[in-house]
Design a protein around this motif. Sequence first.
Motif, PDB file in Angstrom:
ATOM      1  N   ALA A  15       0.703  -1.209   0.021  1.00 33.13           N
ATOM      2  CA  ALA A  15      -0.070  -0.010   0.043  1.00 33.13           C
ATOM      3  C   ALA A  15       0.766   1.386  -0.057  1.00 33.13           C
ATOM      4  CB  ALA A  15      -1.044  -0.016   1.182  1.00 33.13           C
ATOM      5  N   PHE A  16       2.116   1.220   0.876  1.00 35.96           N
ATOM      6  CA  PHE A  16       2.851   2.475   0.711  1.00 35.96           C
ATOM      7  C   PHE A  16       3.337   2.674  -0.455  1.00 35.96           C
ATOM      8  CE2 PHE A  16       7.126   4.039   1.373  1.00 35.96           C
ATOM      9  CZ  PHE A  16       6.835   5.473   2.078  1.00 35.96           C
ATOM     10  N   SER A  17       3.936   1.581  -1.170  1.00 37.75           N
ATOM     11  CA  SER A  17       4.952   1.531  -2.287  1.00 37.75           C
ATOM     12  C   SER A  17       3.838   2.107  -3.521  1.00 37.75           C
ATOM     13  CB  SER A  17       5.088   0.224  -2.601  1.00 37.75           C
ATOM     14  OG  SER A  17       5.642   0.429  -3.788  1.00 37.75           O
ATOM     15  N   ASP A  18       2.461   1.721  -3.323  1.00 39.09           N
ATOM     16  CA  ASP A  18       1.596   2.122  -4.307  1.00 39.09           C
ATOM     17  C   ASP A  18       1.183   3.529  -4.120  1.00 39.09           C
ATOM     18  OD1 ASP A  18       1.311  -0.537  -5.640  1.00 39.09           O
ATOM     19  OD2 ASP A  18      -0.345  -1.015  -4.639  1.00 39.09           O
ATOM     20  N   SER A  19       1.156   3.970  -2.931  1.00 40.74           N
ATOM     21  CA  SER A  19       0.876   5.269  -2.894  1.00 40.74           C
ATOM     22  C   SER A  19       1.883   6.319  -2.946  1.00 40.74           C
ATOM     23  CB  SER A  19       0.285   5.557  -1.217  1.00 40.74           C
ATOM     24  OG  SER A  19       1.380   5.640  -0.472  1.00 40.74           O
ATOM     25  N   THR A  20       2.950   6.025  -3.260  1.00 43.16           N
ATOM     26  CA  THR A  20       3.990   6.802  -3.602  1.00 43.16           C
ATOM     27  C   THR A  20       4.563   6.849  -5.078  1.00 43.16           C
ATOM     28  OG1 THR A  20       5.655   5.459  -2.651  1.00 43.16           O
ATOM     29  CG2 THR A  20       4.757   6.927  -1.077  1.00 43.16           C
ATOM     30  N   LEU A  21       4.338   5.657  -5.888  1.00 43.83           N
ATOM     31  CA  LEU A  21       5.000   5.473  -7.139  1.00 43.83           C
ATOM     32  C   LEU A  21       4.765   6.469  -7.939  1.00 43.83           C
ATOM     33  CD1 LEU A  21       4.532   1.687  -7.856  1.00 43.83           C
ATOM     34  CD2 LEU A  21       6.830   3.098  -7.823  1.00 43.83           C
ATOM     35  N   ASN A  22       3.570   7.161  -7.868  1.00 46.03           N
ATOM     36  CA  ASN A  22       3.085   8.204  -8.944  1.00 46.03           C
ATOM     37  C   ASN A  22       3.271   9.614  -8.490  1.00 46.03           C
ATOM     38  OD1 ASN A  22       2.798   6.227 -11.045  1.00 46.03           O
ATOM     39  ND2 ASN A  22       0.967   5.671  -9.938  1.00 46.03           N
ATOM     40  N   VAL A  23       4.007   9.815  -7.391  1.00 49.33           N
ATOM     41  CA  VAL A  23       3.989  11.068  -6.952  1.00 49.33           C
ATOM     42  C   VAL A  23       5.033  12.144  -7.803  1.00 49.33           C
ATOM     43  CG1 VAL A  23       4.792  12.773  -5.138  1.00 49.33           C
ATOM     44  CG2 VAL A  23       3.608  10.729  -4.643  1.00 49.33           C
ATOM     45  N   ASP A  24       4.792  13.327  -8.323  1.00 49.60           N
ATOM     46  CA  ASP A  24       5.611  14.124  -9.132  1.00 49.60           C
ATOM     47  C   ASP A  24       6.808  14.567  -8.312  1.00 49.60           C
ATOM     48  OD1 ASP A  24       6.613  15.506 -11.059  1.00 49.60           O
ATOM     49  OD2 ASP A  24       5.042  17.072 -11.221  1.00 49.60           O
ATOM     50  N   GLY A  48      12.395   3.231  -0.324  1.00 51.63           N
ATOM     51  CA  GLY A  48      10.826   2.847  -0.467  1.00 51.63           C
ATOM     52  C   GLY A  48      10.626   1.961  -1.459  1.00 51.63           C
ATOM     53  N   SER A  49       9.626   2.818  -2.353  1.00 51.15           N
ATOM     54  CA  SER A  49       9.202   2.252  -3.600  1.00 51.15           C
ATOM     55  C   SER A  49      10.302   1.836  -4.667  1.00 51.15           C
ATOM     56  CB  SER A  49       7.865   2.682  -4.281  1.00 51.15           C
ATOM     57  OG  SER A  49       8.217   4.200  -4.549  1.00 51.15           O
ATOM     58  N   ALA A  50      11.500   2.720  -4.651  1.00 52.07           N
ATOM     59  CA  ALA A  50      12.459   2.766  -5.396  1.00 52.07           C
ATOM     60  C   ALA A  50      11.975   3.584  -7.020  1.00 52.07           C
ATOM     61  CB  ALA A  50      13.035   1.345  -6.176  1.00 52.07           C
ATOM     62  N   ARG A  51      10.930   4.588  -6.714  1.00 48.84           N
ATOM     63  CA  ARG A  51      10.110   5.550  -7.573  1.00 48.84           C
ATOM     64  C   ARG A  51      11.534   6.250  -8.164  1.00 48.84           C
ATOM     65  NH1 ARG A  51       7.432   9.503  -4.347  1.00 48.84           N
ATOM     66  NH2 ARG A  51       9.477   9.693  -3.803  1.00 48.84           N
ATOM     67  N   ASP A  52      12.229   6.884  -7.214  1.00 44.71           N
ATOM     68  CA  ASP A  52      13.240   7.935  -7.699  1.00 44.71           C
ATOM     69  C   ASP A  52      14.492   6.954  -8.232  1.00 44.71           C
ATOM     70  OD1 ASP A  52      11.639   9.823  -6.361  1.00 44.71           O
ATOM     71  OD2 ASP A  52      12.447   9.541  -4.428  1.00 44.71           O
ATOM     72  N   ALA A  53      14.814   6.137  -7.510  1.00 43.94           N
ATOM     73  CA  ALA A  53      15.986   5.080  -8.114  1.00 43.94           C
ATOM     74  C   ALA A  53      15.518   4.848  -9.690  1.00 43.94           C
ATOM     75  CB  ALA A  53      16.313   4.045  -7.456  1.00 43.94           C
ATOM     76  N   VAL A  54      14.314   4.452 -10.105  1.00 48.48           N
ATOM     77  CA  VAL A  54      14.023   4.248 -11.495  1.00 48.48           C
ATOM     78  C   VAL A  54      14.234   5.236 -12.257  1.00 48.48           C
ATOM     79  CG1 VAL A  54      11.952   3.646 -12.994  1.00 48.48           C
ATOM     80  CG2 VAL A  54      12.447   2.295 -10.483  1.00 48.48           C
ATOM     81  N   PHE A  55      13.720   6.577 -11.675  1.00 49.09           N
ATOM     82  CA  PHE A  55      14.035   7.780 -12.556  1.00 49.09           C
ATOM     83  C   PHE A  55      15.278   7.966 -12.907  1.00 49.09           C
ATOM     84  CE2 PHE A  55      14.766  12.260 -13.237  1.00 49.09           C
ATOM     85  CZ  PHE A  55      13.663  12.534 -14.166  1.00 49.09           C
ATOM     86  N   ALA A  76      10.766  -2.842  -4.283  1.00 46.04           N
ATOM     87  CA  ALA A  76      11.766  -2.025  -4.957  1.00 46.04           C
ATOM     88  C   ALA A  76      12.746  -2.777  -6.037  1.00 46.04           C
ATOM     89  CB  ALA A  76      12.371  -1.195  -3.932  1.00 46.04           C
ATOM     90  N   SER A  77      13.173  -3.876  -5.560  1.00 47.39           N
ATOM     91  CA  SER A  77      13.988  -4.722  -6.564  1.00 47.39           C
ATOM     92  C   SER A  77      13.187  -5.212  -7.574  1.00 47.39           C
ATOM     93  CB  SER A  77      14.729  -5.931  -5.748  1.00 47.39           C
ATOM     94  OG  SER A  77      14.672  -5.750  -4.635  1.00 47.39           O
ATOM     95  N   SER A  78      12.229  -5.359  -7.767  1.00 49.61           N
ATOM     96  CA  SER A  78      11.279  -5.893  -8.697  1.00 49.61           C
ATOM     97  C   SER A  78      11.116  -4.704  -9.625  1.00 49.61           C
ATOM     98  CB  SER A  78       9.871  -6.481  -8.335  1.00 49.61           C
ATOM     99  OG  SER A  78       9.013  -6.585  -9.368  1.00 49.61           O
ATOM    100  N   TYR A  79      10.584  -3.690  -9.045  1.00 52.69           N
ATOM    101  CA  TYR A  79      10.328  -2.327  -9.773  1.00 52.69           C
ATOM    102  C   TYR A  79      11.807  -1.822 -10.498  1.00 52.69           C
ATOM    103  CZ  TYR A  79       8.493   2.290 -10.746  1.00 52.69           C
ATOM    104  OH  TYR A  79       7.932   3.486 -11.590  1.00 52.69           O
ATOM    105  N   LEU A  80      12.780  -1.723  -9.620  1.00 54.77           N
ATOM    106  CA  LEU A  80      13.992  -1.165 -10.280  1.00 54.77           C
ATOM    107  C   LEU A  80      14.681  -2.217 -11.333  1.00 54.77           C
ATOM    108  CD1 LEU A  80      15.865   1.015 -10.172  1.00 54.77           C
ATOM    109  CD2 LEU A  80      16.806   0.017  -8.077  1.00 54.77           C
ATOM    110  N   GLN A  81      14.336  -3.289 -11.204  1.00 53.23           N
ATOM    111  CA  GLN A  81      15.101  -4.470 -11.948  1.00 53.23           C
ATOM    112  C   GLN A  81      16.600  -4.695 -11.611  1.00 53.23           C
ATOM    113  OE1 GLN A  81      13.295  -6.419 -14.934  1.00 53.23           O
ATOM    114  NE2 GLN A  81      11.799  -5.673 -13.046  1.00 53.23           N
ATOM    115  N   GLN A  82      16.891  -4.642 -10.513  1.00 54.49           N
ATOM    116  CA  GLN A  82      18.272  -4.781  -9.867  1.00 54.49           C
ATOM    117  C   GLN A  82      18.059  -4.952  -8.214  1.00 54.49           C
ATOM    118  OE1 GLN A  82      19.949  -0.956 -11.015  1.00 54.49           O
ATOM    119  NE2 GLN A  82      20.547  -0.847  -8.751  1.00 54.49           N
ATOM    120  N   PRO A  83      19.220  -5.786  -7.847  1.00 55.81           N
ATOM    121  CA  PRO A  83      18.844  -5.886  -6.310  1.00 55.81           C
ATOM    122  C   PRO A  83      18.932  -4.731  -5.449  1.00 55.81           C
ATOM    123  CG  PRO A  83      20.633  -7.270  -7.143  1.00 55.81           C
ATOM    124  CD  PRO A  83      20.062  -6.509  -8.277  1.00 55.81           C
TER     125      PRO A  83
END
Length: 198
Positions: A15-24, A48-55, A76-83
Amino acid sequence: MSNTTLTYYNQNAKAFSDSTLNVDMSALYAEFLPHVAQKGHILDAGCGSARDAVFFKAQGFTVSAFDASPELAELASSYLQQPVAVKTFQELNCVNQYDGIWCCASLLHVPKAELPQVFLNLQNALKPNGVLYVSFKYGESERVHNGREFTDLNENALTHLLSHTQLKVIKQWQSVDQRPERESEVWLNALIKVVHVL
């Protein structure tokens, strides 16, 4: 991070990850990234969700990330595609490794008494011209809210915490929370660099 806070994130990771993923976060990226060496190495600390790392990775930077919560690190590993490592700021013990360290809404869970040592750990992990970004909820208290422990800081408190380090604030500013329904929450943001004493 306290056991209480860690338990909260482990139990609410999705829930936390989902709530932060799309924050601008573009306004904050625009402050931070010009100070990071081109194609440099960025650590997303408390990712957290790795939103920023992905960017950052999409912009061509080398990225590393860690989070204290095993459940969040796995998402986060799954979203970032790395450990994504499972560790705390207190366990950060590398030297001269990163061109930039991004601590977005993550240091605020470190008890105030432990922040001086944590800032030394971050200082050591930065390369000589590296930059550190931090954000805290604006205030002066240590408090518990919704099952998590927070250390709130204002400009003076942050400057004081850095007084025993070689870290110096190069810019600090306030911003409002970008999440829906959270516009009343004010954040303290700061860009910090290592100042080498000759």
